[in-house]
Design an enzyme around this catalytic site. Structure first.
Site, mmCIF file in Angstrom:
data_model
loop_
_atom_site.group_PDB
_atom_site.id
_atom_site.type_symbol
_atom_site.label_atom_id
_atom_site.label_comp_id
_atom_site.label_asym_id
_atom_site.label_seq_id
_atom_site.Cartn_x
_atom_site.Cartn_y
_atom_site.Cartn_z
ATOM 1 N N ASN A 152 60.742 83.734 61.001
ATOM 2 C CA ASN A 152 61.031 84.970 61.118
ATOM 3 C C ASN A 152 62.346 85.034 62.369
ATOM 4 O O ASN A 152 62.548 84.238 62.846
ATOM 5 C CB ASN A 152 59.807 85.602 61.594
ATOM 6 C CG ASN A 152 59.916 87.003 61.380
ATOM 7 O OD1 ASN A 152 61.061 87.852 61.659
ATOM 8 N ND2 ASN A 152 58.812 87.718 60.773
ATOM 9 N N HIS A 184 64.086 68.917 81.713
ATOM 10 C CA HIS A 184 64.469 68.431 83.134
ATOM 11 C C HIS A 184 63.388 67.568 83.711
ATOM 12 O O HIS A 184 62.172 67.909 83.172
ATOM 13 C CB HIS A 184 64.583 69.875 84.029
ATOM 14 C CG HIS A 184 65.484 70.575 83.498
ATOM 15 N ND1 HIS A 184 66.883 70.597 84.076
ATOM 16 C CD2 HIS A 184 65.812 71.837 82.673
ATOM 17 C CE1 HIS A 184 67.632 71.504 83.661
ATOM 18 N NE2 HIS A 184 66.717 72.252 82.921
ATOM 19 N N ALA A 229 48.883 84.392 67.397
ATOM 20 C CA ALA A 229 49.942 85.034 68.116
ATOM 21 C C ALA A 229 50.070 84.664 69.595
ATOM 22 O O ALA A 229 48.970 84.890 69.982
ATOM 23 C CB ALA A 229 50.106 86.339 67.680
ATOM 24 N N ARG A 252 38.021 77.976 65.125
ATOM 25 C CA ARG A 252 37.036 77.568 63.756
ATOM 26 C C ARG A 252 37.617 76.862 62.886
ATOM 27 O O ARG A 252 39.117 76.905 62.771
ATOM 28 C CB ARG A 252 36.481 78.914 63.431
ATOM 29 C CG ARG A 252 37.432 79.994 62.650
ATOM 30 C CD ARG A 252 36.604 80.896 62.136
ATOM 31 N NE ARG A 252 37.548 82.078 61.802
ATOM 32 C CZ ARG A 252 38.039 82.118 60.286
ATOM 33 N NH1 ARG A 252 37.668 80.935 59.542
ATOM 34 N NH2 ARG A 252 38.735 83.119 59.852
#
Length: 254
Positions: A152, A184, A229, A252
């Site tokens: 996306n 880094h 998300a 789960r």
């Protein structure tokens, strides 16, 4: 209030005609809706609801008949796609992606794209303003994306050499970030000139990453798993599970 008017002041026949016109319009019966709106204007010239309804109906019809949205997209989005293609500097990109949103390919390494890999999604945020960034920074860096994986808007994949491998049929939300390096040295005295730690990232087939997921170096995500998300995946996740959080943990099994 008169017995011949509705609570909002409109005569009952006008109110019923407006309601019926709205129902026809919602059902896609544009012609019937327009006739009703015109009848309302005959009875009540200047009726704002009828005028708005006719305007909306006309715009929908114009959009269907002329493909206005497609033409607008061709006018504004396709030039952006070509601009980023021309600005890309990676010399070793194999495969032809579906680029709904612009993609910038940079770095001296290799990007290997499977069949029908897709970047961008029209109905997600920042489709017309952002871009995806794919960077194989070092000469030996390789980013591989499997067949029919969809990525996306505004996502970023960057390899400094350890490599990023993504299986087929992946479904990745907007603002995904995948890195195979710390970029880094973490030691304070060497942060500007030391050697960053790197480790390969492997994402299995049919993995679903929700919006704004970050996948860090050394992570393996097993096939079919779902990452919630906003999660930060800093340790490996097995196949066939739902994981979420910062750091992401298994919630789960699927």
């Amino acid at each position: 209030m008169s017995a011949h008017t509705t609570p909002d002041g409109a005569p009952p026949l006008v109110a019923r005609a407006l309601a019926a016109a709205g129902d026809h319009s919602a059902a896609g019966h544009t012609h019937s809706a327009e006739l009703l709106y015109e009848q309302v204007l005959d009875a009540d010239p200047g009726n704002a609801a009828a005028l708005d309804g006719l305007q909306a109906s006309g715009l929908r019809r114009l959009t269907r008949s002329l493909g206005v949205r497609d033409k607008l997209e061709a006018t504004f989005q396709r030039p952006r796609v070509w601009k980023y293609r021309l600005l890309s500097t990676c010399p070793n990109v194999s495969g032809t992606p579906i680029t709904l949103q612009p993609v910038l390919f940079v770095g001296s390494g290799r990007v290997v794209l499977g069949e029908a890999v897709q970047f961008g999604w029209k109905r997600s945020p920042l489709f017309y303003t952002g871009y995806c960034h794919v960077e194989a920074a070092a000469a030996h860096a390789v980013i591989e994306i499997g067949d029919r994986t969809e990525i996306n808007n505004n996502s970023m994949l960057k390899s400094e050499g350890a490599g990023i491998s993504i299986g087929a049929h992946g479904l990745f939300g907007a603002h995904i970030e995948i890195f195979d390096s710390n970029f880094h040295d973490l030691h304070p005295a060497r942060r500007h000139g030391g050697v960053p730690r790197m480790a390969p990232v492997e994402i299995g087939e049919n993995v679903f990453l929700g919006m704004s997921v970050k996948v860090l170096k050394g992570v393996t995500i097993g096939a079919d798993s779902v990452i919630g998300a906003g999660s930060v995946v800093s340790t490996s996740i097995p196949a066939g599970v739902i994981a979420a959080g910062n750091p992401a943990r298994v919630i789960r099994e699927l």
